[in-house]
Each structure stands twice: as structure tokens, then as C-alpha cells.
Enzyme design. Sequence first.
Site, short mmCIF file in Angstrom:
data_model
loop_
_atom_site.label_atom_id
_atom_site.label_comp_id
_atom_site.label_asym_id
_atom_site.label_seq_id
_atom_site.Cartn_x
_atom_site.Cartn_y
_atom_site.Cartn_z
CG ASP A 10 -2.03 1.00 1.16
OD1 ASP A 10 -2.16 1.66 0.12
OD2 ASP A 10 -2.78 1.11 2.14
CG ASP A 104 -3.20 3.81 -3.51
OD1 ASP A 104 -4.14 3.12 -3.94
OD2 ASP A 104 -3.30 4.54 -2.52
CD GLU A 105 -5.52 -0.83 -1.45
OE1 GLU A 105 -5.20 -1.59 -0.52
OE2 GLU A 105 -6.54 -0.11 -1.42
#
Length: 367
Positions: A10, A104-105
Site C-alpha cells: 500500500d 496505489d495498492e
Amino acid sequence: MHIRRIVHIDMDAFYASVEQRDDASLRGRPLAVGRGEARGVVAAASYEARQFGVRSAMPSVTAKRLCPELLFVPARFDVYRSVSAQIQAIFARYTPLIQPLSLDEAYLDLTDYLGAYGSATLIAERIRADIHSETGLTASAGVSYNRFLAKLASDYRKPDGMFVITPAMGPEFAASLQVDRFHGIGPATAKKMHALGIQTGADLRAFDLPTLTRHFGKAAGFYYGISRGIDERPVVVDRERKSLGTEQTYLKDLRDEADALDALAIIAAKLWGQSTARSLQARTVTLKVKYSDFRQITRARTLPFPIPSQKALAEAGRALLQPLFPLNPGVRLLGLTLSGFSGQATSESPANSQMSLFPDTQTFMPE
């Protein structure tokens, strides 16, 4: 026994961190990505801003009230997508089993790809180091034997941290947490659990499966498992998405038109961020309204071209909601869903296109 090695990566305050990386004058300052005007919404907040209580999906006026020195910068999703592609390429060096959740993860299954490292923990550390050296950004990582615990672990030592939950630790780690922190238990479900006396994973574990099923239906099996540190969901690669939606249940019923439209704008901003993060373009938008008497209405409109912008999505939701005023009884839940996904926008769908929205469908469904 076959033990899986799952890593959840993350990025730390991704959008805001990219902006601070690219503009030295923004570093160390409270920053929000989004529009700062009256009806603007925070898309992301730096850690400096979060110290004041600023959060994503928060109205800009509220964020400014919490942090008068807050700086707003417009979102640059083309840049975020480019950086995300760099990060995905780093993941692919270590395993082909990658399930992105957003820009983003992502989940990574390293079970059969430990290679010369021999350890998922060492690989997670290497991935974090690669991300930092190649993008200038930091990431947090969680390592565990299932997806649920890996995601909890990545949040445990944020920012720029890593945490490992072993099979021996898993059941008690889950038992010790507040259910509000469980990924997969939203505010409405948490409130229902609290009413049953369920505050922690240990409290949830005390309920047998038939009792949980009576209260939570098909989701009961998932809740029963995660309270014991059990989650059998695999890391899914290249999953085709049919729809993408977000909704919000309100502790106080919405009755005022302005309040309802502001609430819908926040939902639209969150949904647009999710769809953009996944590079999805949709032609159908569906509004969901649940009244305080639990009567539920959905309205939908399919357009001849993909929805081109967050503003257009918000206008679409507004047009679908407007005919329902006045709100009597009050509204306890609002939601928007995108579907009918297509490829890239064509010249027939420019960013300044005006949309004429008239509800195509309307259904009434008891819950």
C-alpha cells in the site's frame, strides 16, 4: 500443511506524495489533492494534513475549517497512472500473481515464487526498497498467510513500515482488533454489530455461524472466518469487473435537498477516483436511494459515450436524484454505481461534452 505467502503493498498517501515529490515547495506542508472551492472534495490528503483530521472524500470547506493552512492542488491522474505502472512492473519481477486494488495498492501471492530469497518477508522488503529507489516514494507492506491479515498488517505500521502476521499470531491478532478496523466490515455493518454487543474480533468469534447468518445473511461465513484469522480468498489475476460502486449509510437521515446533493457529490468524487485508479470508463450510472422506511429505489441512465469526468459523473447523479425531491421520508443511504465499461474514450466523448440525463429505469425493492 500448505501455507500461503501473501503480501499487501500500500503506497503511503500516494496522490499527495507524488505531488510533494514533484514540487519541493509542497514538502512538509499540509496538502490536499482536489478542488478547494465551495463544492470541492478532497481526493487525497498528505500525512501533514491528516494530523488535522483531513481525510479523503471530505468536503473541501470542512477540510479548510480543520486546517486553515491547507494547500489544494489539482489531481493529475495521468501522472499517478504512470507511476502506478512503474510500481506494477516492480511487482512483476517477483511474482505473476498480482491483484491490483487501485493505483496505489495490490495483493501479491508469493507462495510458489520465493526463489532465491526463500522468504516473503525478504521479498516484501526488497519491493519496498525498489519502489523507493525507482520512484522516490514510500510504501508500506503487510505479510501474512491470507489476504485479510496481509491488508491489516500493511496498515499496522504506516507510513513506510512493514508488519508480519504469522499463522501462530493470526487468530489472536484478529481477536484483539475492533471490528471497525476489519477490512470488509463497513460503518453500517459495524453499527449493527455494536448493537449486538460485538466490539472486537473476540466478541465476533463468540457468535456461532447460524446466529451470524440470521443477522448478516450470506456475509456471515466471511465474518465467522476472519474473526478466527481465516480467509481462503485467492489472489485473483485479471478479474473482469462488471460494475463498480460506492455507497454511504448516514447515522442521521438526509432530508434537506442541499445536504443530500452535497453527500452525493462526495460519493461521486470517491467513485470517480476508484474508476480512474482502475482505468475504467463506464457508460451507465446507477443511483441507489434507501429511505428511512427501508424502501429502496434505483435509477439508471446509459449514455452513448463513456462518462468523461468527475464533474460529469456528479451531474449525472444529481440529475437522477433531483426528481426524488422532496425527500419524504428521509434518506438513510445513497449510492452510485458505474457499469457498461468500455475501452478508451473516443473523439465522440470529449471532456467538455454536455450530458442530457433522463432516467431509463426505476425499480422499487424492499430490503
